[in-house]
Scaffold this motif. Structure first.
Motif, PDB file in Angstrom:
ATOM      1  N   SER A  22     -19.451  16.541  20.631  1.00 58.66           N
ATOM      2  CA  SER A  22     -20.502  16.880  21.604  1.00 58.66           C
ATOM      3  C   SER A  22     -21.766  17.320  20.872  1.00 58.66           C
ATOM      4  O   SER A  22     -22.878  17.109  21.361  1.00 58.66           O
ATOM      5  N   ALA A  49     -22.469  16.298  17.596  1.00 60.18           N
ATOM      6  CA  ALA A  49     -22.981  15.192  16.765  1.00 60.18           C
ATOM      7  C   ALA A  49     -23.968  14.353  17.567  1.00 60.18           C
ATOM      8  O   ALA A  49     -24.938  13.818  17.018  1.00 60.18           O
ATOM      9  N   ILE A  50     -23.724  14.240  18.869  1.00 58.38           N
ATOM     10  CA  ILE A  50     -24.649  13.520  19.741  1.00 58.38           C
ATOM     11  C   ILE A  50     -26.013  14.214  19.711  1.00 58.38           C
ATOM     12  O   ILE A  50     -27.051  13.574  19.530  1.00 58.38           O
ATOM     13  N   ALA A  72     -27.600  14.000  15.919  1.00 56.53           N
ATOM     14  CA  ALA A  72     -28.215  12.713  15.567  1.00 56.53           C
ATOM     15  C   ALA A  72     -29.562  12.579  16.269  1.00 56.53           C
ATOM     16  O   ALA A  72     -30.547  12.120  15.676  1.00 56.53           O
ATOM     17  N   LEU A  99     -29.935   4.046  16.610  1.00 55.45           N
ATOM     18  CA  LEU A  99     -30.301   4.955  17.697  1.00 55.45           C
ATOM     19  C   LEU A  99     -31.672   4.663  18.306  1.00 55.45           C
ATOM     20  O   LEU A  99     -31.836   4.675  19.524  1.00 55.45           O
ATOM     21  N   ILE A 138     -16.910   8.370  17.271  1.00 53.79           N
ATOM     22  CA  ILE A 138     -18.047   9.293  17.208  1.00 53.79           C
ATOM     23  C   ILE A 138     -19.366   8.541  17.014  1.00 53.79           C
ATOM     24  O   ILE A 138     -20.353   8.796  17.716  1.00 53.79           O
ATOM     25  N   ALA A 158     -20.027   7.198  20.294  1.00 52.70           N
ATOM     26  CA  ALA A 158     -20.279   8.176  21.362  1.00 52.70           C
ATOM     27  C   ALA A 158     -21.748   8.599  21.342  1.00 52.70           C
ATOM     28  O   ALA A 158     -22.342   8.870  22.396  1.00 52.70           O
ATOM     29  N   ILE A 159     -22.335   8.636  20.152  1.00 50.56           N
ATOM     30  CA  ILE A 159     -23.763   8.949  20.042  1.00 50.56           C
ATOM     31  C   ILE A 159     -24.576   7.893  20.779  1.00 50.56           C
ATOM     32  O   ILE A 159     -25.458   8.193  21.581  1.00 50.56           O
ATOM     33  N   GLY A 160     -24.241   6.629  20.531  1.00 50.05           N
ATOM     34  CA  GLY A 160     -24.942   5.544  21.211  1.00 50.05           C
ATOM     35  C   GLY A 160     -24.627   5.498  22.692  1.00 50.05           C
ATOM     36  O   GLY A 160     -25.500   5.230  23.524  1.00 50.05           O
ATOM     37  N   ALA A 188     -23.683   7.979  24.786  1.00 51.18           N
ATOM     38  CA  ALA A 188     -24.345   9.041  25.552  1.00 51.18           C
ATOM     39  C   ALA A 188     -25.813   8.689  25.756  1.00 51.18           C
ATOM     40  O   ALA A 188     -26.374   8.898  26.842  1.00 51.18           O
ATOM     41  N   THR A 189     -26.424   8.144  24.714  1.00 54.91           N
ATOM     42  CA  THR A 189     -27.852   7.819  24.789  1.00 54.91           C
ATOM     43  C   THR A 189     -28.107   6.686  25.776  1.00 54.91           C
ATOM     44  O   THR A 189     -28.980   6.786  26.644  1.00 54.91           O
ATOM     45  N   LEU A 195     -16.583  12.708  27.471  1.00 53.59           N
ATOM     46  CA  LEU A 195     -17.584  13.629  26.935  1.00 53.59           C
ATOM     47  C   LEU A 195     -18.966  12.958  26.938  1.00 53.59           C
ATOM     48  O   LEU A 195     -19.936  13.506  27.464  1.00 53.59           O
ATOM     49  N   VAL A 208     -22.251  13.951  29.108  1.00 54.25           N
ATOM     50  CA  VAL A 208     -23.542  14.268  28.473  1.00 54.25           C
ATOM     51  C   VAL A 208     -24.655  13.460  29.151  1.00 54.25           C
ATOM     52  O   VAL A 208     -25.742  13.977  29.440  1.00 54.25           O
TER      53      VAL A 208
END
Lengths: 559, 559
Positions: free
Chosen positions: A434, A436-437, A440, B397, B433, B436-438, B440-441, B476, B480
């Motif tokens: 949560s 790391a999002i 980044a 990103l 992970i 997950a960054i991508g 959530a965005t 998660l 977000v």
């Protein structure tokens, strides 16, 4: 060939600088050749990787020796502006401020700056070398979006000096920690990762902390904070400093609180000052100081869902409430600056009022403190003290950019150093993700260093595997930010790994990973046979349904 | 009180709709009271959580029965526009298109739409109820940033109908899968998560797939894709459909390829059509169709670092190359639409040319296909077929937002359904992970459903624990995104958890987590004693250094 002491299929290399004693440690990942359809082979260049393991990654280093080599000792000595105290520690000569900021402002490019410049640009240089050879990596890199940061194509020593002189970057380098290899924290450079170690009253011991140190820098931690609050704080720190190839930060109020047996109201400026000087003389490279938790801000925090969640912030709040007095760290800031300038200890101005829940994000308490941080940045710079600012915490994704905008504006572009931020509160056990999002995202927008969060956040003290997961997750987040902002040649490693993947060079794919051991382990769980490492498929799709195999046979394979 | 069959400290509840057979399953997390400083207690309302476990979460359900209840059977039957085929499957009567899109366009609010509306807004409603009581949760929610999406304060059945009618949302509901509980995929609604299950030639078996199904919906998967490519495809799918409370998607080209023994060049439209009809009659709710990998796009993919990484895309590319002919799925799209309209099977238009590395992101091949997807969306809508579009893949990103912009514009705001995207290639073993960054965005920017990525991505077939980690990580990321876009009352659970955290109600903190079992396990690793669950600190800081403990005593504790 000297193989790397931490990783398979890698060797330790040293990039040479402008003087014989300037050798930048790095790791070269060695790759196997590409097999063409006609049976011939095309070699693949090794890939240089930024390496924070210091002597621990050098197979020639005697791991039983008493501390690691003091790589900066000569450089500090030859500047002639320091002297020994009776206890043997180094200090600036009277009237001297032996800080990298002072040198930079005087137009001096120190060996530290040159070292850091070489270290930052090694991948770009390797890429240039590769471009001259016929068997190149795939050299393409997307244009980045620096969000206003200056991202040069070449990172020169002069560029580093200018960034430090402007305050936009710091090079933490306490004169009593010559073991630390120079590195940069600034938004024009690679995003850095801090790992927290240190014992607490309920866990850990000294030997375990040294092991955590080696473990953290193996996985790539760029700095370490020793957050010990348990017994033997000083002894633990000494062991860490003498063995640590990266800058070390502390929160001196923790040791001060230990000395008054946990009674915050018994703290005093005199005690704090004594602790600070002792730690600076041991070699701590940066200090988190919760000077901006001001008395007037406490009523703002009282309205919150989760009050004050910074340990330092809570300690100072308790002291102020007991004494009905302003924060003594705020009042004595100039004296703090004088002390830190004497050792080149940098400031990391704490965010004692950071939000501890998404509900409290970007609130009046948080932003009042951030503005106050900006005031202290200016005063620290007047004393030639290198300074960065700490940031949140818990922030929903769409509210992150505002934090960076305010910090750049209010804190005069001093580097930002954030804890995550966590982007939702409902994921205990997964807060490395949560956060790391958030990390980044804020890294892309300009945060210079990310403090890692482990899976144990909010639940308990991280153990060895938690530290590994936390550091690797944050190296990942930092790299995602580097790609997004367009750090020169950030993409070279991605390209090399993807090429290896497409060519079914499994071992190369593992070796180029952030965590080669885990990649190999996961692959082996379903296909444990050695022969699977030369198979043009994996267990996910099997041979018939492997898209890359089908694709290569349809489109033709390039090399 | 019926306790929840999957989670401790929870009960299964049913929210009542406008007719007796409309009962929306949900989970209520039960909380302990807040202990005030004076020793008195203040109760805390339970928190309603969106629950995808269906009958598997109901303690009254006989888990040994032959399939789960057919919650939609009556609704389908009473509409009178379907009939039985000789084999017993349902099909639309001649000239009828029994799709939710057709009903929505005709101004009909189906029970499915009402169910889905109640399900989406349950938290907002619970919040309203709570607001009337003295012992409320902390009700504050930040204003979201919907990036152009309509995010209503109340999700009414009429709003749901209008969104479906406009094509901006789909409600996947094959008339032969009456076991599925209605749900919505659209950017005005909660971001959904798909989990992939299914065997491959190298792993898994039928019983294991059923176990993965129950496991996935326990952790919150909103749809499941059965990607089986191994033996017993049809039997596996039947078992899944009859036991699955969420919509099921497939990629029918996989089964078609099995029938020609993996020889892509032997595929044909006739064979594909037969497979499609059989799967539609079994009850598959949405089909991934790689119709937009057009012949003209292949030279664009040949220039890539990693070619074609979609299995379906690679299969179709191989067929086209062998036959020197246009993609038969493209050519026969109208027939595909007619078939799907007959069963209310939705389209998920595949992105066979999605990038498989950051180097290939947003390239000509990818965007040519995305534009072609837009053409097929329009044609599908002409046949009343509910349609969404699949998206990448691997994207840095800063290049993610462009994907969403183009998709909204070129595909006429049909829902977007993305695989991650992964934001760096260097993290095998951690791609849940990096993606997950991508995810959530892109979810924040408007993607309606996220296809999960497990830690095994790129390395092997996920096992049970990988599925758990993948689903929870994606719940998660979706949450977000919901917080960021401002879904009504998305924040209620965060607030309740943070309040529990600040009040040291450890068991409540675990119960409100996305993964209560892991949170409890991690907390217990360093403080295994039961008494630690009533302690006002944890092993991370110990009692003296617990900021929340200090903060509460300084600022006063609210309840």
């Amino acid at each position: 060939m000297k193989l790397h002491a931490c990783f398979e299929q890698s060797r330790r290399v040293y990039l040479e600088g402008g003087r014989p004693d300037l050798k930048v440690s790095a790791r070269e990942v060695l790759l196997s050749p590409t097999r063409r359809a006609d049976g011939s082979c095309a070699p693949n260049d090794g890939v240089l990787v930024y390496d924070t393991s210091g002597a621990w990654g050098d197979p020639a280093f005697d791991q039983n020796s008493n501390g690691i080599p003091r790589v900066r000792e000569n450089w500090i000595h030859e500047r002639g502006d320091t002297e020994k105290t009776p206890s043997g520690a180094l200090t600036g000569k009277p009237g001297k401020r032996p800080t990298q900021l002072a040198y930079a402002r005087a137009g001096i490019i120190t060996p530290e700056m040159e070292y850091a410049a070489l270290r930052e640009s090694m991948r770009a240089q390797a890429q240039e070398n590769a471009a001259r050879l016929p068997h190149t990596h795939h050299l393409f890199q997307h244009a980045g979006d620096g969000r206003g940061a200056i991202i040069p194509r070449q990172i020169t020593p002069e560029f580093v000096r200018a960034q430090i002189a402007s305050g936009r970057a710091i090079l933490p380098a306490n004169i009593n920690h010559p073991e630390a290899e120079p590195m940069l924290i600034g938004r024009s450079f690679l995003v850095k990762v801090n790992a927290n170690i240190g014992n607490s009253a309920l866990g850990s011991d000294t030997a375990k902390e040294l092991e955590k140190l080696r473990w953290s820098v193996k996985w790539g931690a760029d700095t370490l904070m020793d957050l010990s609050t348990g017994p033997d704080i000083r002894k633990t720190r000494e062991l860490i400093l003498r063995n640590c190839p990266v800058p070390v930060g502390t929160v001196p109020i923790y040791e001060a609180l230990e000395r008054v047996d946990g009674k915050a109201e018994e703290l005093s400026w005199e005690l704090f000052k004594q602790v600070l000087i002792e730690q600076a003389q041991q070699g701590v490279d940066y200090f988190t100081i919760h000077a901006c938790v001001k008395k007037d801000f406490l009523p703002l925090a009282a309205k919150r869902l989760t009050g004050i969640v910074s340990r330092g912030g809570a300690i100072m709040a308790k002291w102020m409430t007991a004494h009905k007095s302003e924060n003594f760290l705020w009042k004595h800031w100039d004296e703090l600056c004088e002390i830190c300038a004497t050792y080149d200890a940098a400031f990391s101005i704490g965010d004692g009022l950071r939000p501890g829940s998404v509900a409290d994000a970007n609130d009046a308490a948080q932003f009042a403190e951030l503005k106050a941080q900006g005031e202290l940045v200016k005063r620290a710079w007047a004393f030639d003290v290198q300074t960065m600012c700490e940031g949140p915490g818990h922030v929903p994704l769409h509210m992150i950019e505002k934090n960076m905008e305010h910090q750049l504006s209010w804190c005069h572009e001093a580097p930002f150093y954030t804890l995550g931020p966590v982007t939702t509160d409902i994921a205990p056990g997964y807060d490395h993700i949560s956060s790391a999002i958030g990390a980044a995202t804020i890294g892309w927008h300009g945060t210079a260093m990310l403090c890692y969060v482990t899976p144990k956040e909010h639940l308990g003290l991280p153990e060895r595997e938690d530290v590994r997961t936390g550091v690797v997750t944050y190296k990942l987040a930092a790299h995602v930010a580097d790609l997004a902002k367009g750090h020169p040649a950030a993409q070279a490693r991605d390209n090399a790994l993807s090429k290896a993947r497409y060519e079914f060079r499994w071992a190369d794919q593992f070796a180029l990973s952030l965590d080669p051991e885990r990649a190999r382990e996961y692959h082996g769980q379903t296909l444990p046979q050695d022969s699977s490492l030369s198979a043009p498929f994996c267990s996910m799709c099997g041979p018939k349904f492997c898209s890359m195999r089908l694709s290569a046979s349809t489109l033709g394979k390039t090399d």
